[in-house]
Design a protein around this motif. Structure first.
Motif, PDB file in Angstrom:
ATOM      1  N   ILE A  56      41.737  37.996  39.570  1.00  0.00           N
ATOM      2  CA  ILE A  56      41.211  38.376  40.894  1.00  0.00           C
ATOM      3  C   ILE A  56      42.360  38.631  41.869  1.00  0.00           C
ATOM      4  O   ILE A  56      42.352  39.601  42.630  1.00  0.00           O
ATOM      5  CB  ILE A  56      40.260  37.280  41.436  1.00  0.00           C
ATOM      6  N   ILE A  57      43.375  37.763  41.831  1.00  0.00           N
ATOM      7  CA  ILE A  57      44.509  37.902  42.753  1.00  0.00           C
ATOM      8  C   ILE A  57      45.327  39.157  42.449  1.00  0.00           C
ATOM      9  O   ILE A  57      45.674  39.925  43.359  1.00  0.00           O
ATOM     10  CB  ILE A  57      45.381  36.631  42.717  1.00  0.00           C
ATOM     11  N   LEU A  58      45.626  39.400  41.176  1.00  0.00           N
ATOM     12  CA  LEU A  58      46.425  40.582  40.834  1.00  0.00           C
ATOM     13  C   LEU A  58      45.650  41.868  41.103  1.00  0.00           C
ATOM     14  O   LEU A  58      46.218  42.865  41.559  1.00  0.00           O
ATOM     15  CB  LEU A  58      46.870  40.538  39.366  1.00  0.00           C
ATOM     16  N   LYS A 317      45.433  38.651  52.567  1.00  0.00           N
ATOM     17  CA  LYS A 317      44.407  39.330  53.390  1.00  0.00           C
ATOM     18  C   LYS A 317      43.522  40.210  52.530  1.00  0.00           C
ATOM     19  O   LYS A 317      42.300  40.259  52.697  1.00  0.00           O
ATOM     20  CB  LYS A 317      45.083  40.171  54.478  1.00  0.00           C
ATOM     21  N   LYS A 318      44.129  40.903  51.573  1.00  0.00           N
ATOM     22  CA  LYS A 318      43.368  41.791  50.680  1.00  0.00           C
ATOM     23  C   LYS A 318      42.401  41.002  49.795  1.00  0.00           C
ATOM     24  O   LYS A 318      41.265  41.412  49.577  1.00  0.00           O
ATOM     25  CB  LYS A 318      44.326  42.624  49.818  1.00  0.00           C
ATOM     26  N   VAL A 319      42.884  39.875  49.265  1.00  0.00           N
ATOM     27  CA  VAL A 319      42.026  39.035  48.406  1.00  0.00           C
ATOM     28  C   VAL A 319      40.856  38.496  49.232  1.00  0.00           C
ATOM     29  O   VAL A 319      39.697  38.533  48.797  1.00  0.00           O
ATOM     30  CB  VAL A 319      42.828  37.875  47.773  1.00  0.00           C
ATOM     31  N   GLN A 320      41.151  37.988  50.430  1.00  0.00           N
ATOM     32  CA  GLN A 320      40.090  37.431  51.286  1.00  0.00           C
ATOM     33  C   GLN A 320      39.079  38.490  51.681  1.00  0.00           C
ATOM     34  O   GLN A 320      37.875  38.237  51.719  1.00  0.00           O
ATOM     35  CB  GLN A 320      40.711  36.755  52.508  1.00  0.00           C
ATOM     36  N   ALA A 321      39.550  39.713  51.927  1.00  0.00           N
ATOM     37  CA  ALA A 321      38.641  40.811  52.268  1.00  0.00           C
ATOM     38  C   ALA A 321      37.723  41.128  51.083  1.00  0.00           C
ATOM     39  O   ALA A 321      36.533  41.402  51.255  1.00  0.00           O
ATOM     40  CB  ALA A 321      39.441  42.040  52.678  1.00  0.00           C
TER      41      ALA A 321
END
Length: 323
Positions: A56-58, A317-321
């Protein structure tokens, strides 16, 4: 300028442009060049959770195409050595011949410490040794402290299919620990006393342990932590004289990926799940019957204080979005 000089100048310019193109492609990184990041599809709970967290993070934080390929540990370690996969998210360092050979040949690299404080060994329910007055259980092996004591207690752990022997529940076939445990049965002279029983899957091993525990019956089995089971039953790990059980867990990487994706390696080096928090989450996974992907997403939402320290501010920020 004569034609010869023009030709040479053209060659130098072309070489310079080509060099610049190669340099920019290298600088662009693994994911920007369109190569997918392939993970070992691990089939135990903590390995599944780590794999989903990293995917998910990558994917969302760094724009990577990701995939996971199923297979047993040994097959996956060989695939890692060949760069058929790039990441083995929970590698128990030094325990597998496949890993050791690949590491010696400089084909794989271990980084970081995703889990610290892991344990493994041979376990029995506490009531087998101490009894349990509240559950009206008498101690059946009061002097059992170490694996070396098991020879005298084979009758306590009687195998229903071979009543003349005890039963030892090994790991499923194809797991690295299955080979190690088979060697230990020989080393401690227990081969004639115990059947070497291999459940078909990890969940089958869990089911056997919990079923025996609830029925108040003795059971001897290999297990490890972190796992949900450790929060569901009161167990005792037997001593293993002369065996060093210090466990070191790292993220296993193919050498090619390690060398070509430094910006992603920098993330994977920082991945760490505090073991108490990990055990709590794995227990939640079992209790609420969550998939590892569902648990990973819930973990990312509930514990930004843990995982945002692994990644850049922009990636966080991208992961949280995406969540």
């Amino acid at each position: 300028m004569n034609n010869t000089k023009k030709t040479l100048l053209g060659l130098f310019l072309s070489a310079g442009l080509l060099g610049g193109t190669l340099a920019s492609a290298q600088a662009a990184g693994w994911c920007e060049s369109g190569k997918p990041v392939k993970f070992a599809g691990l089939n135990w709970e903590s390995g599944m959770l780590l794999t989903d967290l990293m995917q998910i993070i990558l994917k969302n934080g760094y724009g990577c195409e990701t995939d996971s390929l199923p297979g047993n540990s040994i097959t996956m370690e060989q695939a890692l050595a060949n760069n058929d996969i790039q990441i083995f998210s929970e590698e128990w360092i030094g325990r597998s011949d496949a890993w050791n050979k690949a590491a010696a040949a400089n084909k794989v690299v271990g980084v970081g410490a995703p889990i610290v404080g892991a344990t493994e060994g041979w376990y029995v329910p506490r009531f087998v040794i101490e009894g349990d007055k509240a559950r009206n259980i008498e101690a059946k092996a009061p002097n059992l402290k170490a694996v070396t004591d098991l020879a005298q207690y084979s009758e306590v752990f009687r195998d229903p299919e071979e009543p003349g022997k005890g039963r030892f529940y090994n790991c499923p076939a194809g797991w690295t620990c299955e080979l190690e445990n088979s060697e230990m049965l020989k080393k401690y002279g227990l081969e004639d006393k115990y059947t070497n029983f291999r459940p078909g899957t990890g969940p089958a091993l869990d089911a056997a342990v919990l079923s025996s525990y609830k029925r108040k019956e003795p059971i001897l089995f290999y297990y490890w932590s972190p796992t949900p089971l450790m929060g569901q039953a009161d167990l005792v790990k037997l001593d293993e004289p002369g065996v060093n059980k210090d466990v070191k867990i790292q993220v296993g990487l193919s050498k090619a990926f390690h060398d070509q994706a430094p910006e992603l390696v920098a993330v994977l080096e920082k991945v760490n799940l505090p073991i108490d928090l990990l055990n709590q989450n794995l227990a939640k996974m079992a209790k609420e019957k969550l998939s590892s992907e569902q648990l990973a997403k819930a973990f990312l939402k509930e514990h930004p204080e843990v995982w945002t320290t692994w990644v850049s501010e922009d990636a966080a920020k991208k992961v949280q979005a995406a969540l």
